[in-house]
Design a protein around this motif. Structure first.
Motif, PDB file in Angstrom:
ATOM      1  N   LEU B  24       4.450  -7.657   6.053  1.00  0.00           N
ATOM      2  CA  LEU B  24       3.030  -8.024   5.875  1.00  0.00           C
ATOM      3  C   LEU B  24       2.657  -8.057   4.384  1.00  0.00           C
ATOM      4  CD1 LEU B  24       1.245  -5.898   8.629  1.00  0.00           C
ATOM      5  CD2 LEU B  24       1.337  -8.386   8.499  1.00  0.00           C
ATOM      6  N   SER B  26       4.019  -9.283   1.907  1.00  0.00           N
ATOM      7  CA  SER B  26       4.215 -10.536   1.171  1.00  0.00           C
ATOM      8  C   SER B  26       3.024 -11.476   1.316  1.00  0.00           C
ATOM      9  CB  SER B  26       5.510 -11.211   1.629  1.00  0.00           C
ATOM     10  OG  SER B  26       5.468 -11.380   3.014  1.00  0.00           O
ATOM     11  N   TRP B  27       2.256 -11.350   2.395  1.00  0.00           N
ATOM     12  CA  TRP B  27       1.073 -12.228   2.480  1.00  0.00           C
ATOM     13  C   TRP B  27      -0.272 -11.502   2.481  1.00  0.00           C
ATOM     14  CZ3 TRP B  27      -1.905 -12.254   6.977  1.00  0.00           C
ATOM     15  CH2 TRP B  27      -1.309 -11.735   8.108  1.00  0.00           C
ATOM     16  N   LEU B  28      -0.240 -10.174   2.410  1.00  0.00           N
ATOM     17  CA  LEU B  28      -1.504  -9.440   2.210  1.00  0.00           C
ATOM     18  C   LEU B  28      -1.843  -9.464   0.717  1.00  0.00           C
ATOM     19  CD1 LEU B  28      -1.145  -6.227   4.418  1.00  0.00           C
ATOM     20  CD2 LEU B  28      -2.873  -7.992   4.664  1.00  0.00           C
ATOM     21  N   PRO B  29      -3.138  -9.514   0.342  1.00  0.00           N
ATOM     22  CA  PRO B  29      -3.461  -9.529  -1.089  1.00  0.00           C
ATOM     23  C   PRO B  29      -3.080  -8.203  -1.752  1.00  0.00           C
ATOM     24  CG  PRO B  29      -5.437  -9.262   0.240  1.00  0.00           C
ATOM     25  CD  PRO B  29      -4.321  -9.516   1.192  1.00  0.00           C
ATOM     26  N   ARG B  30      -2.565  -8.279  -2.982  1.00  0.00           N
ATOM     27  CA  ARG B  30      -2.251  -7.045  -3.724  1.00  0.00           C
ATOM     28  C   ARG B  30      -3.555  -6.424  -4.173  1.00  0.00           C
ATOM     29  NH1 ARG B  30       2.331  -7.759  -8.215  1.00  0.00           N
ATOM     30  NH2 ARG B  30       2.513  -5.534  -8.022  1.00  0.00           N
ATOM     31  N   SER B 147       0.933  -0.418  -1.939  1.00  0.00           N
ATOM     32  CA  SER B 147       1.304  -0.534  -0.520  1.00  0.00           C
ATOM     33  C   SER B 147       0.532   0.432   0.368  1.00  0.00           C
ATOM     34  CB  SER B 147       2.803  -0.248  -0.356  1.00  0.00           C
ATOM     35  OG  SER B 147       3.550  -1.162  -1.092  1.00  0.00           O
ATOM     36  N   TRP B 156      -9.533  -5.131   0.317  1.00  0.00           N
ATOM     37  CA  TRP B 156      -9.990  -6.244   1.150  1.00  0.00           C
ATOM     38  C   TRP B 156     -11.494  -6.124   1.427  1.00  0.00           C
ATOM     39  CZ3 TRP B 156     -11.917  -6.500   6.248  1.00  0.00           C
ATOM     40  CH2 TRP B 156     -11.999  -7.786   6.762  1.00  0.00           C
TER      41      TRP B 156
END
Lengths: 481, 279
Positions: B24, B26-30, B147, B156
């Motif tokens: 996840l 890789s496509w969740l915003p940092r 993470s 978010w």
């Protein structure tokens, strides 16, 4: 050494491997005892002699109390000396400054005060001196009959083993620094050869996961927000946050201490020893009396057995019972620290316990086991009262605690959402844990497969969060007591 | 279900959860911001020490922490890292710069609080970089602050609240440095000078940076008057964004009376880049 430190991550597997490498009881007890001294003196080796002296003094005393052919007068003298030693050690390191301030004339206080206040508090001293007291008192009652697992030292060999066992009992590292306070009768019979194949992995690992989760994910993440319960910082915080912070501190304190106790129990299981439980969902209590049957169980049990009952307990009429309750809680409060805020905290609990007993007797209210709406309301009220009193743990000056409560009433302003987010998110696991506890009756109807599945998922999620979402590492709150 | 089976299944399921979370990631915003000071500082430190080495670094406290690296994109300081650490002393940031294997070209050293002694927070942050935890984070991104599920969720939520990830305020405001009352360190100059010399010895150009400060307190008032003195004392060029904003008559805004709003921080980032180009 902290359970949540890299040094402990190396220490534990080494001691574990060495413990199970040798198969004799002598080897295993020696490894654990030496490991325990290393654990205790890791940060400050100067503390090792103190622990060694405490172990030696209590070993000598218990040998004297349990050996045959000792006169009653000699035994009585030994008991008194052992109690003076244990209480004196505690008084010197913990209460010297408080007692000096209270008892010394001003001239002497000016001269001695700086030295008395500079005496350092050795970590864990409140716990291992209480354990020492329980040992000598139990040895006094047992006499030549012996304590299960600790027979009367009738031969030199038994005497040698006695020293070894008592030292191990006092120093065993999982419970050395912050309990659970283990009683002699609950421990010595467990000492014996342990086999790797006999380790009960499931209870041990699950207890460790829950303990580390409560400490590293809940308590450590709440620490930064609750550090704002500090004078004068809280004077700028709006009402809603002040209220949330008190509850957050309550959750943090429980998670920190229950976490420590569970880690201790889990570690004990890894080495083949069962330590007593210390918490039983304390914030589900529907009365203050019930709270003390669920919070810090081993201290409550110690106070009841070695203080309340010797004082007469409830055997000498109603008013003496109230007096004893009050006295035990006052001293229990002072046990937490040499400050009047702790005494005030204990006194408040003592008054509440005595008042509650009086009220319930007058109105003939019986305790209920099942949950009702009224019971839930009572639990919320008791939780709130207990929570408000924890303020005295964070704000040591009474006027600061009063200013905080006054702030709850007077300080308006928009809520600080960031702090509320942290409080809400990291308090939630403690709330869910208590709901899990409250649903115990209902869960009894579950099949073993269902119970197992839920348990596996719950522990896996907790372990995942320990890996990904731990807070800043730090000491346990109860280390300061 | 046997006892040993449960332990094995717990470990297996945990491994599965970790793999899912890595996937996840890789496509969740940092997350650009964090729910507490400690995590916000970890985000910045880990980015600085573990990601690709930046050419420019802002070193300081939560005040300069508002100069988010993304605010410099399109300027001459595009490769920017931020070590404006919440509740920390600029001294700590300099120590971290020395830990970076590839030294940056420029360091912008925030002048506010330079005169204060490092505290417990600084010790905690330096401990963070000294234990095996940071090495572990280098190899297992799962253990990095970015993470943390709670930080990802917070980032978010803040993004939703302000209508876009780029305009939110980095860092945390749980404990505000403005409320901390600590005595200034009389030996600040030799302490900082020594660190600056070490940084310069690795080929890095060090600038002092003065930012506009909102709510006044004795420390910040002192910092305002002592920026020129510090520049002389340390022999470092001063980029004075406070005077610049005064001269240009720009109204600088603050979120809490102390920390810059994103709009003001973007403006100051642009001016910082211009000032460095012209020097």
């Amino acid at each position: 050494m902290l359970f949540v430190s890299w040094s402990f991550a190396v220490f534990l597997p080494v001691v574990f491997a060495l413990h199970y490498w040798g198969r004799s009881m002598g080897w295993q007890v020696s490894v654990l005892t030496l490991g325990s001294f290393l654990f205790y003196g890791w940060a400050n080796p100067k503390l090792i002699p103190l622990l060694a002296i405490a172990c030696l003094a209590n070993s000598v005393a218990s040998v004297e109390l349990m050996a045959p052919n000792r006169s009653a007068a000699r035994r009585r003298r030994t008991l008194v000396l052992a109690l003076i030693f244990n209480l004196g050690t505690l008084a010197f390191f913990k209460y010297a400054a408080l007692l000096g301030d209270l008892l010394l004339p001003e001239v002497l206080w000016k001269k001695w005060g700086p030295w008395l206040t500079s005496i350092p508090l050795p970590v864990g001293i409140s716990f291992f001196t209480f354990q020492g007291i329980s040992l000598v008192v139990d040895a006094w009652y047992a006499g030549t009959k012996g304590i299960p697992g600790l027979p009367s030292p009738t031969t030199p060999e038994l005497k040698g083993r006695h020293y070894g066992k008592v030292t191990f009992f006092k120093a065993f590292f999982p419970q050395l620094i912050a309990g659970p306070i283990v009683k002699a009768g609950d421990f010595f019979f467990q000492i014996g050869p342990k086999r790797f194949a006999e380790i009960r992995w499931d209870p041990a690992i699950k207890t460790l996961i829950l303990g580390f989760f409560l400490k590293m994910v809940v308590a450590d993440n709440l620490k930064e927000v609750t550090s704002t319960i500090r004078y004068p910082d809280f004077l700028e915080i709006p009402r809603i946050n002040l209220i949330a912070l008190v509850y957050a501190f309550s959750f943090q304190l429980l998670a920190d201490f229950a976490g420590y106790s569970l880690i201790a129990i889990g570690l004990g299981r890894l080495f083949g020893y069962e330590l007593p439980p210390n918490f039983n969902f304390p914030y589900l209590s529907r009365s203050i009396t019930e709270f003390w049957r669920r919070w810090h169980l081993t201290l409550s049990s110690w106070l009841r057995e070695y203080l309340y009952i010797p004082l007469g307990g409830s055997r000498r009429g109603e008013w003496m019972t109230y007096r004893n309750l009050f006295l035990v809680m006052f001293l229990g409060g002072l046990w937490h620290g040499a400050a009047w805020s702790y005494a005030a905290w204990g006194t408040a609990h003592g008054i509440l316990l005595a008042g509650e007993r009086f009220f319930l007797r007058q109105h003939k209210v019986a305790e209920e086991n099942r949950w009702t709406f009224l019971g839930a309301v009572r639990a919320v009220v008791v939780f709130s009262v207990v929570t408000l009193l924890w303020l005295l743990f964070q704000l040591r000056e009474f006027r600061h605690a009063v200013a905080y409560v006054s702030g709850i009433i007077n300080q308006s302003g928009p809520p600080q959402l960031q702090a509320l987010y942290v409080i809400g998110l990291f308090s939630l696991p403690v709330v869910l844990w208590h709901i899990w506890g409250a649903l115990e009756q209902w869960r009894r109807g579950w099949s073993p497969e269902r119970t197992g599945r839920v348990s596996i998922i719950g522990h896996a999620v907790m372990l995942f969060l320990i890996i990904t979402n731990s807070g800043p590492p730090g000491e346990f709150i109860y280390f300061q007591f | 279900m046997s006892s040993a089976t449960q332990t094995r299944r717990i470990l297996l399921l945990t491994a599965v959860l970790c793999v899912i979370w890595i996937g996840l990631g890789s496509w969740l915003p940092r997350p650009e911001l964090a729910e507490t000071n400690y995590v916000a500082n970890r985000l910045r430190i880990e980015r600085f020490l573990l990601d690709s080495a930046p050419s420019n670094v802002v070193v300081g406290t939560s005040l300069s922490g508002r100069l988010q690296p993304s605010f410099f994109s399109g300027t001459t300081l595009a490769s920017m890292a931020n070590l404006g650490l919440d509740g920390a002393n600029p001294d700590t940031g300099l120590t971290l710069v020395l830990k970076q294997a590839r030294p940056p070209e420029r360091v912008f050293l925030e002048v506010h609080r330079l005169i204060m002694p490092p505290g417990a927070n600084d010790t905690q942050l330096l401990n963070l970089t000294q234990g095996p935890g940071l090495e572990l984070s280098r190899w297992a991104a799962l253990t990095r602050a970015m993470s943390r599920p709670s930080t990802v969720l917070y980032g978010w939520l803040k993004g939703q609240q302000s209508g876009g990830g780029s305009t939110v305020t980095p860092g945390s405001q749980i404990t505000r440095p403005g409320t901390v009352t600590v005595e200034p360190d009389p030996k600040w100059a030799p302490r900082i000078r020594e660190k600056v010399r070490q940084v310069e010895a690795r080929g890095t150009k060090v600038y002092l940076l003065r930012l506009p400060v909102g709510r006044e307190n004795p420390v910040d008032a002192q910092a305002k008057s002592f920026a020129d003195e510090a520049s002389m004392e340390l022999g470092l060029p001063l980029v004075d964004l406070y005077r610049l904003s005064q001269a240009e008559g720009v109204e600088i805004r603050y979120t809490d009376g102390l920390h810059l709003t994103p709009q003001s921080a973007v403006w100051l980032a642009g001016r910082l880049a211009q000032a460095v180009s012209s020097k």
